[in-house]
Design a protein around this motif. Structure first.
Motif, PDB file in Angstrom:
ATOM      1  N   ALA A   5     -10.999 -15.618   8.569  1.00 52.00           N
ATOM      2  CA  ALA A   5     -12.107 -15.434   9.509  1.00 52.00           C
ATOM      3  C   ALA A   5     -11.714 -15.908  10.907  1.00 52.00           C
ATOM      4  N   GLN A  57     -14.732  -9.821  10.284  1.00 54.11           N
ATOM      5  CA  GLN A  57     -13.424 -10.420   9.993  1.00 54.11           C
ATOM      6  C   GLN A  57     -12.381  -9.704  10.841  1.00 54.11           C
ATOM      7  N   TRP A 107      -4.905  -1.889  -8.876  1.00 47.67           N
ATOM      8  CA  TRP A 107      -6.266  -1.812  -9.413  1.00 47.67           C
ATOM      9  C   TRP A 107      -6.134  -1.672 -10.927  1.00 47.67           C
ATOM     10  N   LEU A 152      -1.570  -4.084  -3.425  1.00 47.97           N
ATOM     11  CA  LEU A 152      -2.603  -4.414  -4.410  1.00 47.97           C
ATOM     12  C   LEU A 152      -2.558  -3.382  -5.528  1.00 47.97           C
ATOM     13  N   SER A 190      -4.907  -0.153  -0.246  1.00 50.01           N
ATOM     14  CA  SER A 190      -4.374  -0.959  -1.359  1.00 50.01           C
ATOM     15  C   SER A 190      -3.218  -1.844  -0.889  1.00 50.01           C
ATOM     16  N   ARG A 191      -3.401  -2.429   0.272  1.00 47.58           N
ATOM     17  CA  ARG A 191      -2.424  -3.365   0.830  1.00 47.58           C
ATOM     18  C   ARG A 191      -3.198  -4.465   1.557  1.00 47.58           C
ATOM     19  N   LEU A 192      -2.581  -5.667   1.654  1.00 48.27           N
ATOM     20  CA  LEU A 192      -3.232  -6.745   2.397  1.00 48.27           C
ATOM     21  C   LEU A 192      -3.328  -6.409   3.879  1.00 48.27           C
ATOM     22  N   GLY A 203       2.596  -7.456  -0.549  1.00 47.18           N
ATOM     23  CA  GLY A 203       1.266  -7.240  -0.003  1.00 47.18           C
ATOM     24  C   GLY A 203       0.545  -6.071  -0.647  1.00 47.18           C
ATOM     25  N   ARG A 209      -8.725  -2.492   3.100  1.00 45.95           N
ATOM     26  CA  ARG A 209      -7.916  -2.774   1.896  1.00 45.95           C
ATOM     27  C   ARG A 209      -8.259  -1.824   0.759  1.00 45.95           C
ATOM     28  N   SER A 210      -9.545  -1.481   0.615  1.00 45.23           N
ATOM     29  CA  SER A 210      -9.941  -0.541  -0.439  1.00 45.23           C
ATOM     30  C   SER A 210      -9.212   0.782  -0.263  1.00 45.23           C
ATOM     31  N   SER A 264     -14.025 -14.243   3.839  1.00 47.88           N
ATOM     32  CA  SER A 264     -12.991 -14.666   4.797  1.00 47.88           C
ATOM     33  C   SER A 264     -13.185 -16.123   5.224  1.00 47.88           C
ATOM     34  N   SER A 318     -12.179  -5.522   4.504  1.00 48.29           N
ATOM     35  CA  SER A 318     -12.312  -5.247   3.070  1.00 48.29           C
ATOM     36  C   SER A 318     -12.375  -3.748   2.787  1.00 48.29           C
ATOM     37  N   HIS A 319     -12.988  -2.975   3.672  1.00 44.61           N
ATOM     38  CA  HIS A 319     -12.990  -1.521   3.477  1.00 44.61           C
ATOM     39  C   HIS A 319     -11.606  -0.939   3.719  1.00 44.61           C
ATOM     40  N   ARG A 373     -11.871 -18.222   2.241  1.00 44.12           N
ATOM     41  CA  ARG A 373     -10.389 -18.327   2.215  1.00 44.12           C
ATOM     42  C   ARG A 373      -9.886 -19.301   3.270  1.00 44.12           C
ATOM     43  N   SER A 374     -10.546 -19.320   4.449  1.00 46.32           N
ATOM     44  CA  SER A 374     -10.127 -20.259   5.505  1.00 46.32           C
ATOM     45  C   SER A 374     -10.231 -21.699   5.005  1.00 46.32           C
ATOM     46  N   MET A 399      -4.967 -10.292   7.597  1.00 44.05           N
ATOM     47  CA  MET A 399      -6.307  -9.708   7.501  1.00 44.05           C
ATOM     48  C   MET A 399      -7.090 -10.410   6.392  1.00 44.05           C
ATOM     49  N   LEU A 400      -6.859 -11.745   6.285  1.00 51.16           N
ATOM     50  CA  LEU A 400      -7.548 -12.537   5.260  1.00 51.16           C
ATOM     51  C   LEU A 400      -8.464 -13.595   5.849  1.00 51.16           C
ATOM     52  N   LEU A 441     -11.090  -9.429  -2.345  1.00 50.72           N
ATOM     53  CA  LEU A 441     -10.408  -8.627  -1.321  1.00 50.72           C
ATOM     54  C   LEU A 441     -11.089  -7.300  -1.055  1.00 50.72           C
ATOM     55  N   ILE A 442     -11.823  -6.776  -2.026  1.00 50.55           N
ATOM     56  CA  ILE A 442     -12.264  -5.385  -1.999  1.00 50.55           C
ATOM     57  C   ILE A 442     -13.756  -5.285  -1.676  1.00 50.55           C
ATOM     58  N   ALA A 443     -14.097  -4.330  -0.796  1.00 52.20           N
ATOM     59  CA  ALA A 443     -15.483  -4.087  -0.407  1.00 52.20           C
ATOM     60  C   ALA A 443     -16.290  -3.543  -1.586  1.00 52.20           C
ATOM     61  N   ASP A 495     -16.804  -0.374   8.434  1.00 53.94           N
ATOM     62  CA  ASP A 495     -17.681  -0.694   7.308  1.00 53.94           C
ATOM     63  C   ASP A 495     -18.405   0.559   6.801  1.00 53.94           C
ATOM     64  N   ARG A 496     -18.278   1.683   7.516  1.00 55.48           N
ATOM     65  CA  ARG A 496     -18.797   2.957   6.986  1.00 55.48           C
ATOM     66  C   ARG A 496     -17.657   3.837   6.483  1.00 55.48           C
ATOM     67  N   ARG A 497     -16.502   3.215   6.320  1.00 56.59           N
ATOM     68  CA  ARG A 497     -15.300   3.853   5.749  1.00 56.59           C
ATOM     69  C   ARG A 497     -14.753   4.988   6.606  1.00 56.59           C
TER      70      ARG A 497
END
Lengths: 203, 203
Positions: free
Chosen positions: B98, B137, A155, A153, B63-65, A151, B59-60, A56, B56-57, A59-60, B95-96, A96-98, B76-78
């Protein structure tokens, strides 16, 4: 043009991770040995692994989903850590992906153990006597995640060919970790998990 | 339809941050009081602020920005932490990018102090007796960062109108922090920094 010396080649077996320590000015070349393989790449400041490459913050700085050749990757303290210096692949890389982790595979229905990029990262760091309290968002080389205008994504399988390579120059002394992504439930790795190589280059 | 009760309104002054604690099932409504104002929103698990909303989790999973109405934001633990339940704004959120921080303003040429979303986050957490070792982020509500097919990002002024609101439902007990972004060197905040409000809703 300066002659290039391969100082070290580290093969990253399919589904595993490896770490290399590089000094400022050295280059790290990630090679897709068989083609169609995603690599999750992480970078940490050598002096303080709490500072890490951050998608992030990058990207900034670059105002792009992924840096162009010549552009930097920044840490979470906004210091350049790597520069993208060349790319012989078709140019698909993701930021983009964790990293995949046990929770990701559990959600995909896996019962029992499954290798993951997050575990590969921490195991590789431990091999150098290092620990990180976080799993930073990786630079997913060769990973093909096109973004539609809406927007959304997608895979898609990696289209890197055997021998394709992406090369980074270290801007600071750093530890670079690469995981040959073990994902075999979502079709991002063309023909299933395969090995990668890390070449440390000088000159 | 259930009646909605505003349990608490917290005004977030221009350039400042505020935190609220919410329980699973409560909703958090972020209101752009004057229009054209970006808010950096963070969420942490109430029981363990080491677990936080992760772009990032998320988006995973989606599947969208940025999630669509009805979709979750993951930690971060999904684990789902918030769900996007409604949005009366034109729909631009980011959501891109920082959170801004002192290093960002130094790079923009600022000499001396400048308020930042990262500092607002940590100050708001400290007000609840909490600390976080990381600046996750954020979810940048009302921030307009269109992504071109080439992967290039543009930084455009927010087009949210006075009274526009985006509402999240807490999936777990959590702490939500909102910073009224103090960015005044890059033109993302239409007419300069202005206040936001956080409404905690029940029913």
């Amino acid at each position: 043009m300066k002659p290039t010396t391969v100082e070290e080649r580290v093969v990253v077996p399919a589904r595993e991770g490896r770490a290399v320590t590089v000094t400022a000015g050295q280059r790290v070349r990630v090679v897709d040995l068989e083609g169609g393989q995603v690599g999750d790449l992480f970078a940490f400041a050598a002096g303080d692994p709490a500072e890490h490459l951050s998608a992030s913050h990058t990207r900034s700085r670059t105002s792009r989903l992924f840096p162009a050749v010549g552009e930097p990757f920044l840490t979470d303290r906004r210091r350049p850590i790597l520069t993208l210096v060349s790319d012989t692949s078709p140019g698909w890389h993701d930021m983009l992906i964790a990293a995949c982790d046990p929770a990701r595979y559990a959600a995909l229905g896996v019962r029992g153990a499954h290798a993951s990029c997050a575990e590969n990262l921490h195991r590789s760091l431990a091999g150098l006597g290092l620990t990180s309290g976080v799993t930073p968002q990786p630079v997913n080389v060769f990973m093909r995640i096109p973004v539609q205008e809406s927007g959304e994504l997608r895979w898609l399988p990696a289209v890197s060919r055997a021998g394709d390579a992406i090369t980074f120059e270290a801007v600071m002394d750093c530890v670079v970790v690469l995981s040959a992504c073990p994902q075999d439930l979502v079709g991002i790795n063309g023909n299933g998990p395969s090995p990668l190589a890390i070449d440390v280059l000088s000159g």
